[in-house]
Design an enzyme around this catalytic site. Sequence first.
Site: not given
Ligand SMILES: [Zn+2]
Length: 341
Positions: A82, A210, A213
């Site tokens: 990542d 991305h 949350t």
């Molecule tokens: Zn990210």
Amino acid sequence: MALVNLRDILADARANKYAVGSFNVVDLASLEAILEAAEFMQSPVILSIAEVHFKYVNLENITPAIKEVARRCSCPVALHLDHGESFEAIMRALRAGFTSIMFDGSKLAFDENIRQTAAIVKMCHAVGVTVEAELGHIGGAEGGSGGAVPPPEEFYTKVDEAVRFVKETKVDALAVAIGTAHGLYKGKPQLDFERLKALNAALNIPLVLHGGTGLSNDDFARCIENGVAKINFYTGMSVAATERIKDKLKSSPESYDYPGLLLEAKAGICRTVSEQIDIFRSKGMCAPDSSLCSFCSGCVIPRKIHAPVGAPAPAAAASDGEALVKKIADAVIDVLRQMKK
Ligand SMILES: [Zn+2]
């Protein structure tokens, strides 16, 4: 089953309108929690290790454990770097056996991002590893404070640039900036769905979101409808783990039970990952009658007697050498029996 790459799982997700969750591994507890959740939910999953998390987890130490736990998982698992920003991190991940890489050149000038991404794609494709890239810029820090809401205009992915970028780099998946940020949002996120729709119409590859949350279930649903096939989710895991530890310490302040706290963290992560898998609509996607069931049939252990993740590893099958010796012995016994007659 053996690890898969992004191409193996994201094409199905894009075609069937669900997203595969990409969850960050920071230690053994998070690894087991994520895979137990994926196994329980019968969902494909992407295990990610971020370059900024190398200080928490030793890549060379954790990768053999990841391969072993994934092997005993009946659902497809991809192992993904990542936000790889350095050449060194990418080479370490390739050497360790990662099946997918994210090269994050989003801080580079557009042409330089194309040049470096294309070179990395060429190298990774030569060894069967898929590549995700980022165009535009997704602000904030992984697990930390989020970026401004909304992000500055120059951060957003531009459709015409994305078309040229994908054509010239040949990336397998593209992380797009449509108003999300890493970490906890400083306000209510406002996503640019019109931009996402236009990107999806112009590009023929899975899109990546991305900064999962803090988004609403409706945000996720609209993103998935418009081509998002991979969703990165980490901060929520970290919050769930920390909340469980805080509660435990509050209820027993005299306790110094470190492994007990790790179990609390694991339970919090497992629950959160399971909930997100449901929201991302990937629940049941590797059940036997699903479109991904061909993966399960390739599993080394028959599905019905599959050991749960965390159970002792099944005894290793006889090696080729042992099997050959047994075959020869059987043949000799047969010949001796024939001679007796
Ligand atoms: Zn990210």
